[in-house]
Write a protein that holds these residues in place. Structure first.
Motif, PDB file in Angstrom:
ATOM      1  N   ASP A 165       0.764  -1.141   0.065  1.00  7.83           N
ATOM      2  CA  ASP A 165      -0.051  -0.063  -0.020  1.00  7.83           C
ATOM      3  C   ASP A 165       0.848   1.246  -0.019  1.00  7.83           C
ATOM      4  OD1 ASP A 165      -2.072  -1.615   0.288  1.00  7.83           O
ATOM      5  OD2 ASP A 165      -2.747  -1.304   2.201  1.00  7.83           O
TER       6      ASP A 165
ATOM      7  N   ASN B 190       2.602   1.637  -3.444  1.00  9.10           N
ATOM      8  CA  ASN B 190       1.376   2.090  -4.450  1.00  9.10           C
ATOM      9  C   ASN B 190       1.479   3.562  -4.209  1.00  9.10           C
ATOM     10  OD1 ASN B 190      -0.464   1.523  -6.467  1.00  9.10           O
ATOM     11  ND2 ASN B 190      -1.904   1.729  -4.918  1.00  9.10           N
ATOM     12  N   LYS B 191       1.316   4.184  -2.886  1.00  9.73           N
ATOM     13  CA  LYS B 191       1.141   5.531  -2.834  1.00  9.73           C
ATOM     14  C   LYS B 191       2.509   6.239  -3.384  1.00  9.73           C
ATOM     15  CE  LYS B 191      -1.250   5.139   1.398  1.00  9.73           C
ATOM     16  NZ  LYS B 191      -0.817   4.999   2.853  1.00  9.73           N
TER      17      LYS B 191
ATOM     18  N   VAL C 127       4.080   5.829  -5.994  1.00 14.25           N
ATOM     19  CA  VAL C 127       4.088   5.767  -7.526  1.00 14.25           C
ATOM     20  C   VAL C 127       3.730   7.455  -8.258  1.00 14.25           C
ATOM     21  CG1 VAL C 127       2.839   5.067  -9.953  1.00 14.25           C
ATOM     22  CG2 VAL C 127       3.159   3.406  -7.887  1.00 14.25           C
TER      23      VAL C 127
ATOM     24  N   LEU D 187       9.106   6.429  -9.274  1.00  8.72           N
ATOM     25  CA  LEU D 187       8.499   5.130  -9.408  1.00  8.72           C
ATOM     26  C   LEU D 187       7.405   5.096 -10.321  1.00  8.72           C
ATOM     27  CD1 LEU D 187       8.368   2.396  -8.143  1.00  8.72           C
ATOM     28  CD2 LEU D 187       6.825   3.172  -6.375  1.00  8.72           C
ATOM     29  N   LYS D 188       7.375   4.360 -11.289  1.00 12.68           N
ATOM     30  CA  LYS D 188       6.428   4.148 -12.472  1.00 12.68           C
ATOM     31  C   LYS D 188       5.724   2.948 -12.412  1.00 12.68           C
ATOM     32  CE  LYS D 188       6.135   4.176 -17.417  1.00 12.68           C
ATOM     33  NZ  LYS D 188       5.187   3.073 -17.766  1.00 12.68           N
ATOM     34  N   ALA D 189       6.307   1.795 -12.034  1.00 15.52           N
ATOM     35  CA  ALA D 189       5.517   0.554 -11.862  1.00 15.52           C
ATOM     36  C   ALA D 189       6.053  -0.256 -11.044  1.00 15.52           C
ATOM     37  CB  ALA D 189       5.546  -0.233 -13.336  1.00 15.52           C
ATOM     38  N   PHE D 190       5.323  -1.293 -10.452  1.00 20.88           N
ATOM     39  CA  PHE D 190       5.991  -2.226  -9.460  1.00 20.88           C
ATOM     40  C   PHE D 190       5.148  -3.635  -9.623  1.00 20.88           C
ATOM     41  CE2 PHE D 190       3.156  -0.254  -6.893  1.00 20.88           C
ATOM     42  CZ  PHE D 190       2.314  -1.255  -6.255  1.00 20.88           C
ATOM     43  N   ASP D 191       5.316  -4.866  -9.395  1.00 21.09           N
ATOM     44  CA  ASP D 191       4.469  -6.000  -9.069  1.00 21.09           C
ATOM     45  C   ASP D 191       4.838  -6.658  -7.567  1.00 21.09           C
ATOM     46  OD1 ASP D 191       7.032  -7.504  -9.107  1.00 21.09           O
ATOM     47  OD2 ASP D 191       6.845  -7.893 -11.349  1.00 21.09           O
TER      48      ASP D 191
ATOM     49  N   VAL E 276       9.879  -0.301 -11.806  1.00 23.34           N
ATOM     50  CA  VAL E 276      10.331   0.503 -13.136  1.00 23.34           C
ATOM     51  C   VAL E 276      10.631   1.875 -12.574  1.00 23.34           C
ATOM     52  CG1 VAL E 276       9.803   1.382 -15.416  1.00 23.34           C
ATOM     53  CG2 VAL E 276       9.345  -1.173 -14.776  1.00 23.34           C
TER      54      VAL E 276
ATOM     55  N   MET F 248      -7.079   6.162   2.874  1.00 20.05           N
ATOM     56  CA  MET F 248      -5.963   7.140   2.693  1.00 20.05           C
ATOM     57  C   MET F 248      -5.339   6.853   1.233  1.00 20.05           C
ATOM     58  SD  MET F 248      -3.078   8.905   5.371  1.00 20.05           S
ATOM     59  CE  MET F 248      -3.571   7.701   6.636  1.00 20.05           C
ATOM     60  N   GLN F 249      -5.649   5.542   0.712  1.00 17.80           N
ATOM     61  CA  GLN F 249      -4.914   5.021  -0.553  1.00 17.80           C
ATOM     62  C   GLN F 249      -5.854   5.681  -1.563  1.00 17.80           C
ATOM     63  OE1 GLN F 249      -4.470   0.795  -1.501  1.00 17.80           O
ATOM     64  NE2 GLN F 249      -5.149   0.451   0.919  1.00 17.80           N
TER      65      GLN F 249
ATOM     66  N   LYS G 103      -4.295   9.630  -4.327  1.00 22.28           N
ATOM     67  CA  LYS G 103      -3.752   9.804  -5.449  1.00 22.28           C
ATOM     68  C   LYS G 103      -4.667   8.952  -6.673  1.00 22.28           C
ATOM     69  CE  LYS G 103       0.208   8.212  -5.995  1.00 22.28           C
ATOM     70  NZ  LYS G 103       0.008   7.175  -7.091  1.00 22.28           N
TER      71      LYS G 103
ATOM     72  N   GLU H  85      -3.043   8.596  -9.750  1.00 20.61           N
ATOM     73  CA  GLU H  85      -2.046   7.714 -10.562  1.00 20.61           C
ATOM     74  C   GLU H  85      -2.320   6.174 -10.456  1.00 20.61           C
ATOM     75  OE1 GLU H  85       2.012   8.662 -12.461  1.00 20.61           O
ATOM     76  OE2 GLU H  85       1.130  10.043 -10.826  1.00 20.61           O
TER      77      GLU H  85
ATOM     78  N   PRO I 207      -0.644   2.682 -11.017  1.00 23.75           N
ATOM     79  CA  PRO I 207       0.606   2.135 -11.113  1.00 23.75           C
ATOM     80  C   PRO I 207       0.527   1.319 -12.319  1.00 23.75           C
ATOM     81  CG  PRO I 207      -0.498   1.155  -9.317  1.00 23.75           C
ATOM     82  CD  PRO I 207      -1.510   2.484  -9.696  1.00 23.75           C
ATOM     83  N   GLY I 208       1.520   1.177 -13.176  1.00 24.92           N
ATOM     84  CA  GLY I 208       1.826   0.298 -14.403  1.00 24.92           C
ATOM     85  C   GLY I 208       2.401  -1.082 -13.727  1.00 24.92           C
ATOM     86  N   ARG I 209       2.753  -2.040 -14.536  1.00 22.66           N
ATOM     87  CA  ARG I 209       3.401  -3.403 -14.416  1.00 22.66           C
ATOM     88  C   ARG I 209       4.719  -3.399 -15.219  1.00 22.66           C
ATOM     89  NH1 ARG I 209       1.394  -4.229  -9.727  1.00 22.66           N
ATOM     90  NH2 ARG I 209      -0.827  -3.829  -9.363  1.00 22.66           N
TER      91      ARG I 209
END
Lengths: 79, 79, 79, 79, 79, 79, 79
Positions: free
Chosen positions: A14, A17-18, A20, A38-42, A48, F1-2, F5, F7, F9-11
């Motif tokens: 979480d 994610n915030k 990004v 931060l553009k992307a994560f898994d 990325v 709170m999530q 934003k 945005e 997120p990509g993968r």
């Protein structure tokens, strides 16, 4: 005994994610450090970064417009 | 022979859960140590610390307002 | 040929379970040793020690009232 | 081409099972060696030794009445 | 483009299976080498060797009547 | 709170997918670097590079017409 | 944005499959290199080479008529 506190623990992803779209600092195994947006994560913590910079002793050494970092290499991420 | 004792073993993540909101000291692979307020964790032992400090020889070296530490990097956590 | 012996093998976690509430000595990767009262464990061999002590060359170096040790870091546990 | 031989391969854990109650020599990562009576094991190759001895250059250095060794640390076991 | 060749690839464990009962040379992490008659193996590449010899610089250093080697430690096996 | 934003997120694998057919720079464990045209990848981050070059101190040392790199060896990929 | 290119990514194991019967060069962890005719492989990247040669500084050091290499040890394979 688990009820003695009311704080609800969050989940690390979480927080990730915030972050990004924001600049993060990533410390890797082998004393490497990279910084970027931060553009992307898994779920494996593969990430990325945009406008990424490899740092050495706090100074920018190499720039990459886009950088994928394997989760397995990551020690910690300053969000 | 398993019945000879009455002590019921706890689960490590119960103890971790109780430490949310409290300061913990985390020892990482590669002689790194970080300290901060435990904010979040997951089953892989990925954690998030608030007001985190990187320590070196017991002294604060760098501060991070929020730090995600990959579980795989963690050796032990003083709760 | 598998029937030539009658000894029934135990399971390591049964022995670990019997050691709950007792002092154990834990050897970690990277020449670290910790000692404490086994309070909790899980199937990944993550453990929690109460009244834990970090040892160096057999002498107590640091004390922690409660210490979670990641199973992945553990080489062996003297029960 | 797979039928050209009639030998039926065994399974390593059958051999390990036959060694329960007997003295085994265990070589660990990081040049450590332990010896003891095999009491218990599981599918991860976690083992428990009774009357265990840590060896250094072939000489007994430390004795443990009961020792759990994490499978992940084991290189080989002389049965 | 995948059809341009007719060779059917084999599976490594078929080759390992054919080597049961024969002498194999096993190179382990950390510059260790062992040699012996392949008696048993499993899908994790855990193996058991009969009449096993630990080699150093090509010379026999220690003999073990039966040796279980953890698959995780193995780099390669000359069949 | 999530929700604070917007945005999305990509993968990381989406970014990797977009880089197919383009030149990428791959940093491996053990200070190795390879460069080539990304031809193929899978979920383990195993990749295949066409017209691959092994670099040392930024200079081309060896060329390979096609190179498969095991995902486990990869630290990061500049896309 | 994912539709901006039409290139269809391949899968690394398709390339490996095409190399069966051909000579491949395999770089292993710990600065080891082996070369041989790819005979077999599996999803873990375990491979079997026929007429295998261990190389050191580009020169053939040892030959093995058949060599199984554990996937976990492999850094990259020049196809």
């Amino acid at each position: 005994m688990q009820d003695k506190k009311t704080e609800i623990p969050g989940r690390p992803f979480d927080d990730l994610n915030k972050a990004v779209g924001e600049t993060v600092l990533v410390k890797l195994k082998g004393e490497k450090t990279v910084r970027g947006i931060l553009k992307a994560f898994d779920v494996h913590l593969n990430i990325v970064l945009d406008q990424a910079e490899e740092l050495e002793n706090g100074e920018v050494k190499i720039k990459h417009s886009k950088l994928m970092v394997r989760g397995d290499s990551i020690i910690m991420i300053a969000l």
